[in-house]
Motif scaffolding. Structure first.
Motif, PDB file in Angstrom:
ATOM      1  N   MET A   1       0.835  -1.164   0.000  1.00 54.91           N
ATOM      2  CA  MET A   1       0.000   0.000   0.000  1.00 54.91           C
ATOM      3  C   MET A   1       0.887   1.236   0.000  1.00 54.91           C
ATOM      4  O   MET A   1       1.899   1.298   0.666  1.00 54.91           O
ATOM      5  N   ASP A   2       0.448   2.240  -0.803  1.00 64.17           N
ATOM      6  CA  ASP A   2       1.218   3.484  -0.900  1.00 64.17           C
ATOM      7  C   ASP A   2       1.057   4.298   0.379  1.00 64.17           C
ATOM      8  O   ASP A   2       0.038   4.236   1.061  1.00 64.17           O
ATOM      9  N   SER A   3       2.045   5.076   0.642  1.00 59.29           N
ATOM     10  CA  SER A   3       1.983   5.935   1.828  1.00 59.29           C
ATOM     11  C   SER A   3       1.333   7.267   1.450  1.00 59.29           C
ATOM     12  O   SER A   3       1.314   7.671   0.292  1.00 59.29           O
ATOM     13  N   PHE A   4       0.799   7.922   2.433  1.00 58.54           N
ATOM     14  CA  PHE A   4       0.118   9.197   2.235  1.00 58.54           C
ATOM     15  C   PHE A   4       0.998  10.321   2.740  1.00 58.54           C
ATOM     16  O   PHE A   4       1.870  10.134   3.583  1.00 58.54           O
ATOM     17  N   ILE A   5       0.753  11.497   2.237  1.00 60.25           N
ATOM     18  CA  ILE A   5       1.452  12.696   2.673  1.00 60.25           C
ATOM     19  C   ILE A   5       0.413  13.786   2.889  1.00 60.25           C
ATOM     20  O   ILE A   5      -0.609  13.825   2.208  1.00 60.25           O
ATOM     21  N   GLY A   6       0.630  14.630   3.787  1.00 59.34           N
ATOM     22  CA  GLY A   6      -0.320  15.704   4.071  1.00 59.34           C
ATOM     23  C   GLY A   6       0.040  16.960   3.301  1.00 59.34           C
ATOM     24  O   GLY A   6       1.182  17.363   3.221  1.00 59.34           O
ATOM     25  N   ILE A   7      -0.940  17.559   2.673  1.00 58.98           N
ATOM     26  CA  ILE A   7      -0.757  18.806   1.943  1.00 58.98           C
ATOM     27  C   ILE A   7      -1.708  19.812   2.577  1.00 58.98           C
ATOM     28  O   ILE A   7      -2.855  19.495   2.879  1.00 58.98           O
ATOM     29  N   ARG A   8      -1.260  21.010   2.736  1.00 58.43           N
ATOM     30  CA  ARG A   8      -2.081  22.025   3.391  1.00 58.43           C
ATOM     31  C   ARG A   8      -2.856  22.825   2.335  1.00 58.43           C
ATOM     32  O   ARG A   8      -2.286  23.348   1.388  1.00 58.43           O
ATOM     33  N   PHE A   9      -4.152  22.887   2.519  1.00 58.67           N
ATOM     34  CA  PHE A   9      -5.044  23.687   1.678  1.00 58.67           C
ATOM     35  C   PHE A   9      -5.868  24.578   2.588  1.00 58.67           C
ATOM     36  O   PHE A   9      -6.086  24.251   3.761  1.00 58.67           O
ATOM     37  N   LYS A  10      -6.378  25.631   2.020  1.00 58.44           N
ATOM     38  CA  LYS A  10      -7.326  26.436   2.786  1.00 58.44           C
ATOM     39  C   LYS A  10      -8.599  25.616   2.938  1.00 58.44           C
ATOM     40  O   LYS A  10      -8.913  24.771   2.108  1.00 58.44           O
ATOM     41  N   LYS A  11      -9.320  25.889   3.993  1.00 60.69           N
ATOM     42  CA  LYS A  11     -10.503  25.105   4.336  1.00 60.69           C
ATOM     43  C   LYS A  11     -11.539  25.123   3.203  1.00 60.69           C
ATOM     44  O   LYS A  11     -12.096  24.095   2.845  1.00 60.69           O
ATOM     45  N   GLU A  12     -11.804  26.288   2.594  1.00 64.95           N
ATOM     46  CA  GLU A  12     -12.802  26.403   1.520  1.00 64.95           C
ATOM     47  C   GLU A  12     -12.391  25.575   0.307  1.00 64.95           C
ATOM     48  O   GLU A  12     -13.218  24.868  -0.289  1.00 64.95           O
ATOM     49  N   THR A  13     -11.109  25.645  -0.049  1.00 64.02           N
ATOM     50  CA  THR A  13     -10.619  24.910  -1.206  1.00 64.02           C
ATOM     51  C   THR A  13     -10.683  23.403  -0.948  1.00 64.02           C
ATOM     52  O   THR A  13     -11.079  22.639  -1.835  1.00 64.02           O
ATOM     53  N   ALA A  14     -10.336  22.977   0.248  1.00 58.74           N
ATOM     54  CA  ALA A  14     -10.375  21.555   0.594  1.00 58.74           C
ATOM     55  C   ALA A  14     -11.804  21.032   0.530  1.00 58.74           C
ATOM     56  O   ALA A  14     -12.051  19.931   0.014  1.00 58.74           O
ATOM     57  N   LYS A  15     -12.786  21.806   1.008  1.00 56.03           N
ATOM     58  CA  LYS A  15     -14.184  21.362   0.965  1.00 56.03           C
ATOM     59  C   LYS A  15     -14.683  21.276  -0.481  1.00 56.03           C
ATOM     60  O   LYS A  15     -15.402  20.344  -0.839  1.00 56.03           O
TER      61      LYS A  15
END
Length: 126
Positions: A1-15
């Motif tokens: 299984m591939d590993s995940f990485i966290g990317i930061r987005f603004k809350k509105e863009t992520a939704k």
């Protein structure tokens, strides 16, 4: 299984991305991968405008179609109907009016005109 990485987005863009991803794809990773492939294969930038949208193209087509219809109606009024009327008048069968022949006087049969005729008396013959 591939590993995940966290990317930061603004809350509105992520939704927005999550709702889009859920609508069209099984996972967020698949959605992002497909979008990146689209821009890479088509050699376009996400900041470019792709041109007119479907609505503007439809509006322009409707205007052109209306213009073509107007041209066709004008052609029908000015060319087709008068031409059809002339052709129909050519094919109508009417007996031509009989005109007397014009003959020169020297060739015409001259009948002597009788101005007075004698009446025969029936009493005298008996």
């Amino acid at each position: 299984m591939d590993s995940f990485i966290g990317i930061r987005f603004k809350k509105e863009t992520a939704k927005r991305f999550q709702s889009f991803s859920r609508t069209y794809f099984k996972s967020h990773t698949e959605a992002m991968s497909t979008m990146l492939d689209f821009f890479f294969y088509n050699e376009i930038s996400p900041k470019e405008k792709l041109g007119p949208t479907g609505r503007t193209i439809e509006a322009k087509l409707l205007k052109r179609i209306n213009a073509v219809i107007a041209i066709m109606r004008d052609v029908e009024k000015t060319q087709t109907k008068p031409t059809v009327a002339m052709i129909q008048s050519l094919f109508e069968t009417k007996e031509p009016t009989k005109k007397p022949l014009i003959v020169e006087k020297k060739y015409a049969e001259q009948k002597p005109k009788v101005s007075f005729q004698e009446k025969q008396n029936q009493n005298n013959e008996l």
